[in-house]
Write a protein that holds these residues in place. Sequence first.
Motif, PDB file in Angstrom:
ATOM      1  N   ARG A   1      74.671  51.720 -77.368  1.00  0.00           N
ATOM      2  CA  ARG A   1      75.023  53.092 -76.847  1.00  0.00           C
ATOM      3  C   ARG A   1      75.328  52.778 -75.423  1.00  0.00           C
ATOM      4  N   VAL A   2      76.396  53.196 -74.883  1.00  0.00           N
ATOM      5  CA  VAL A   2      76.937  53.023 -73.466  1.00  0.00           C
ATOM      6  C   VAL A   2      77.333  54.177 -72.777  1.00  0.00           C
ATOM      7  N   ALA A   3      76.768  54.283 -71.537  1.00  0.00           N
ATOM      8  CA  ALA A   3      76.987  55.430 -70.897  1.00  0.00           C
ATOM      9  C   ALA A   3      77.885  55.238 -69.567  1.00  0.00           C
ATOM     10  N   LEU A   4      78.533  56.217 -69.111  1.00  0.00           N
ATOM     11  CA  LEU A   4      78.983  55.919 -67.654  1.00  0.00           C
ATOM     12  C   LEU A   4      78.459  56.695 -66.675  1.00  0.00           C
ATOM     13  N   TYR A   5      78.055  56.123 -65.669  1.00  0.00           N
ATOM     14  CA  TYR A   5      77.578  56.714 -64.338  1.00  0.00           C
ATOM     15  C   TYR A   5      78.841  56.808 -63.443  1.00  0.00           C
ATOM     16  N   TYR A   6      79.142  58.148 -63.144  1.00  0.00           N
ATOM     17  CA  TYR A   6      80.284  58.166 -62.700  1.00  0.00           C
ATOM     18  C   TYR A   6      80.051  58.936 -61.082  1.00  0.00           C
ATOM     19  N   GLN A   7      80.201  58.208 -60.184  1.00  0.00           N
ATOM     20  CA  GLN A   7      80.148  58.743 -58.730  1.00  0.00           C
ATOM     21  C   GLN A   7      81.224  59.592 -58.334  1.00  0.00           C
ATOM     22  N   THR A   8      81.125  60.525 -58.203  1.00  0.00           N
ATOM     23  CA  THR A   8      82.356  61.697 -58.043  1.00  0.00           C
ATOM     24  C   THR A   8      82.729  62.018 -56.490  1.00  0.00           C
ATOM     25  N   TYR A   9      81.677  61.708 -55.707  1.00  0.00           N
ATOM     26  CA  TYR A   9      82.072  62.166 -54.186  1.00  0.00           C
ATOM     27  C   TYR A   9      80.997  61.724 -53.386  1.00  0.00           C
ATOM     28  N   SER A  10      81.421  61.651 -51.962  1.00  0.00           N
ATOM     29  CA  SER A  10      80.453  61.216 -50.973  1.00  0.00           C
ATOM     30  C   SER A  10      80.492  62.136 -49.902  1.00  0.00           C
ATOM     31  N   PRO A  11      79.180  62.748 -49.693  1.00  0.00           N
ATOM     32  CA  PRO A  11      79.251  63.994 -48.617  1.00  0.00           C
ATOM     33  C   PRO A  11      79.663  63.327 -47.156  1.00  0.00           C
ATOM     34  N   GLN A  12      79.831  62.000 -47.079  1.00  0.00           N
ATOM     35  CA  GLN A  12      79.945  61.292 -45.767  1.00  0.00           C
ATOM     36  C   GLN A  12      81.673  61.703 -45.476  1.00  0.00           C
ATOM     37  N   PHE A  13      82.655  62.280 -46.611  1.00  0.00           N
ATOM     38  CA  PHE A  13      83.693  62.678 -46.355  1.00  0.00           C
ATOM     39  C   PHE A  13      83.959  64.002 -46.104  1.00  0.00           C
ATOM     40  N   ASP A  14      82.768  64.768 -45.993  1.00  0.00           N
ATOM     41  CA  ASP A  14      82.796  66.252 -45.690  1.00  0.00           C
ATOM     42  C   ASP A  14      83.763  66.701 -44.848  1.00  0.00           C
TER      43      ASP A  14
ATOM     44  N   ASN B   1      78.926  52.928 -78.918  1.00  0.00           N
ATOM     45  CA  ASN B   1      79.082  54.118 -78.989  1.00  0.00           C
ATOM     46  C   ASN B   1      79.179  54.715 -77.660  1.00  0.00           C
ATOM     47  N   PHE B   2      80.153  55.531 -77.150  1.00  0.00           N
ATOM     48  CA  PHE B   2      80.104  56.222 -76.051  1.00  0.00           C
ATOM     49  C   PHE B   2      79.267  57.773 -75.845  1.00  0.00           C
ATOM     50  N   VAL B   3      78.282  57.306 -75.298  1.00  0.00           N
ATOM     51  CA  VAL B   3      77.226  58.609 -75.378  1.00  0.00           C
ATOM     52  C   VAL B   3      77.123  59.625 -74.600  1.00  0.00           C
ATOM     53  N   GLY B   4      78.064  59.360 -73.144  1.00  0.00           N
ATOM     54  CA  GLY B   4      78.170  60.687 -72.373  1.00  0.00           C
ATOM     55  C   GLY B   4      78.119  59.994 -70.811  1.00  0.00           C
ATOM     56  N   VAL B   5      78.324  60.942 -69.941  1.00  0.00           N
ATOM     57  CA  VAL B   5      78.745  60.632 -68.411  1.00  0.00           C
ATOM     58  C   VAL B   5      77.528  61.258 -67.615  1.00  0.00           C
ATOM     59  N   VAL B   6      76.949  60.549 -66.823  1.00  0.00           N
ATOM     60  CA  VAL B   6      76.093  61.077 -65.799  1.00  0.00           C
ATOM     61  C   VAL B   6      77.083  61.022 -64.695  1.00  0.00           C
ATOM     62  N   ALA B   7      77.252  62.379 -63.930  1.00  0.00           N
ATOM     63  CA  ALA B   7      78.017  62.561 -62.857  1.00  0.00           C
ATOM     64  C   ALA B   7      77.130  62.768 -61.784  1.00  0.00           C
ATOM     65  N   ALA B   8      77.460  61.982 -60.486  1.00  0.00           N
ATOM     66  CA  ALA B   8      76.623  62.084 -59.322  1.00  0.00           C
ATOM     67  C   ALA B   8      77.237  61.915 -58.171  1.00  0.00           C
ATOM     68  N   THR B   9      76.640  62.173 -56.947  1.00  0.00           N
ATOM     69  CA  THR B   9      77.292  61.835 -55.696  1.00  0.00           C
ATOM     70  C   THR B   9      76.769  60.746 -55.118  1.00  0.00           C
ATOM     71  N   ALA B  10      77.064  60.226 -53.971  1.00  0.00           N
ATOM     72  CA  ALA B  10      76.561  59.451 -53.010  1.00  0.00           C
ATOM     73  C   ALA B  10      75.564  60.250 -52.229  1.00  0.00           C
ATOM     74  N   ASN B  11      74.823  59.683 -51.601  1.00  0.00           N
ATOM     75  CA  ASN B  11      73.724  60.477 -50.681  1.00  0.00           C
ATOM     76  C   ASN B  11      73.533  60.029 -49.445  1.00  0.00           C
TER      77      ASN B  11
END
Lengths: 428, 355
Positions: free
Chosen positions: A194-207, A271-281
């Motif tokens: 079972r494989v997941a994707l951790y998807y870094q979507t954004y970084s607030p440093q670019f606000d 098996n592609f089990v899902g995506v964890v979407a997160a941002t940088a901090n």
Amino acid sequence: MRLEIESIEIKDVQAGAKTYTKDGVLFINLEELRELILKDSRIKSVDINIVYPGEKIRILNVQDVVQPRCKIGKDDADFPGFINKMQIAGSGRTRSLLGTAVVVSNPSTNRVESGLLDMSGPMAELSPYGKMKNVSIAPYAAEGVGERDFENAVKNAGFLTAVYMARGAEGLPASEVEVFESDLTECAKSDLPRVALYYQTYSPQFDYLAVSDKIVYGNNISFNMPIIVHPNEVLDGGFVGWNALKGIDSYCIQNHGVVKELYKHHGKDLNFVGVVAATANMDADSRERGACMSAHLIKNVLGADAAILQKILGGMPHVDISSTGIECEKLGIKTCVYTTPLTSAGTLGDTILFNDERLDLITISGNQFEKTKIHFQAEKFLGGTAETQLYGQGIKQYAGDSVIDIEQYLLAGVHDLTGNRNIIVNEY
Amino acid sequence: MTKKKVVHYLNQFFGQIGGEEQAGVGFSVKEGPVGPGMALQKALGDDAEIVATIICGDDYFSASPEENAAAGLELVKQYQPDLFFAGPAFAAGRYSVACGAMCKAVNDELGIPVISGMDESAPGMDMYRKSVYIVKTANQSRDMVKVLQKMARLAAALTDQESGTKLIALENMPDPKEYDYFTREQLRNEFCDKTIAQRSVDALLKKIKGEPFESEVTPDRFEKFEIPAAVKDLSKAEIAFVSDGGLVPKGNPDRMTTRSNLRWGAYNLDEIFANYEVVHAGYFNDYVVDSPDRLVPYDVLRDLVNEGVVGKIHDTFYSMPACTTVAKKCAENGAAIAAQLKARGTVDGVILTST
């Protein structure tokens, strides 16, 4: 959850008295499209141009690029949270146009950098968008509209145009139908890893102006806590590009490289089990919270054995991705950490801003901070003028300069941080 | 087409002056190719002509490499060459340094391609690889002709405007594997067969199955340091500030850069707090621009001095803006800053602040 994307080859795009397709040619009623865009009172006026490969055109202040798409059989489901009411994206049928894109410019911006796309010359060779027949839209801000608010209006205008174009292609046969279907209950019956994707979507440093870009269902995602989403939500308009080019745009996300690649293997050797979407901090506490939470969701909620951790632009996101990777490996999740080098000097080892022996599988996308010298004299400028400043760092450069030397994250489509480009960094 | 003009550098042995007993001999110039230059001329073919050979004894050159490179450069300049070759030096100590120094001096001044050949163990390789294209050789001179052919082939690639199309930067930079030269600590994006998405999934599947997999990068492993003992009596201690957050005097006199900066500076603490700017692209500078105390906590430390908790604040602030600066350079600069702090003789502790 099942999503079918029906792709249609568009051979040509032309202005027409009405919007329809014939023999692979998409005709667009530009006046009707203009009226649609101007329904947003934040927009005073809009320039719309159809641009072709080979034209001596430089498109400026590019904020986003969008693939023309629409839901089939649903009027109110495209880009939910942005131009339609909230609902979960990623199921049903979607029509998708190949060979054309919406290039979204914001000529009213005060940003010191300008994303750009040339329709001929060296940059057009480097970018897939330079080889497409595109619709360039450049809305101008109505009086009194705040800069960030207006960027959202521009973003939505891009989505409206994309949907309008795809609707116009009704009746044409699909050249390809891709099915994206993953179901946790089905995955549970399988012995495949079972494989997941951790998807870094954004970084607030670019606000920009201290406000985060809205990139998920019409909301910003600087809430620091990761969420679990279905991969189809990423592909089908739940997630979109930023308000400025930084090596990623909506077109990339609509075709998310790692999501599509994991789907290719889904049911065969994983098996592609899902995506964890997160941002940088922005601070250590949030980073630790995010890293622990992401690893926990991957291990204990998605039940994954392994994960691909995918990074967006910036130095700080390096630290976030490594913290998350370490937390995953601590829980027994096998990781592949996908990084982006930030410098053109030194060795490959020098580019990694973390140091932990547990992270033993690192892949590298292109370095978006590398510069390219582009010899190209445009005859026509869209979304800006020959005087538009391209770049604020060091020597100032302008759109009308016959040679520009510019960092690649500003070149639309050259890089794709979701993983679609055949680019690697090597030592020279 | 006019022939490219080539100048070649050799030591006294290959320049046919004599063996070790002649190592002290100074510069001489011979028109045309000499010794290995004959085979080099053959490898270069009709496109290029070796117009002169510069010869110098190994001992003579190595006595003061920089001065001698400058002197050698004057001899090279009069021929206005399009290409410069040195050696190959194989594993030779003094000769490899001379070849590297000559090549660097010529490239710095004339901007033309400079090519040498060395073994991995040659000291000149490590010293000059960043500035000079050095093809890989064995440690002995037995494959002289083959090495010269490699050097000529690399020269052709460097002067060919059509090559380098694999690079997104659109630069003309030959592939180090294809041309077998030592990499010059440069990184470039290049087109490849598979996307990073494909490469990542393929490698992860191997890792899952327990098969051998290859990481595309292996980070340098850093030295682990013992945490030093605490300052015994803080009330008598003098404390200095060092920061990588980009605080510099107004006008940025040492021309630090916002990204990949390589320099550092020492500035009077009170003067910099009176007149400053921030040079760092990695974070929002606003808070520090408002108040540099938020980067360098001078206000808090001053209070602690007034309360008698801390003895004294060192009057010099050390600044090295470091955003995406390579770690090796940071370590070098850190060592230099530490050495200067030690040399002051009065500093007992340092507060390092980062962003």
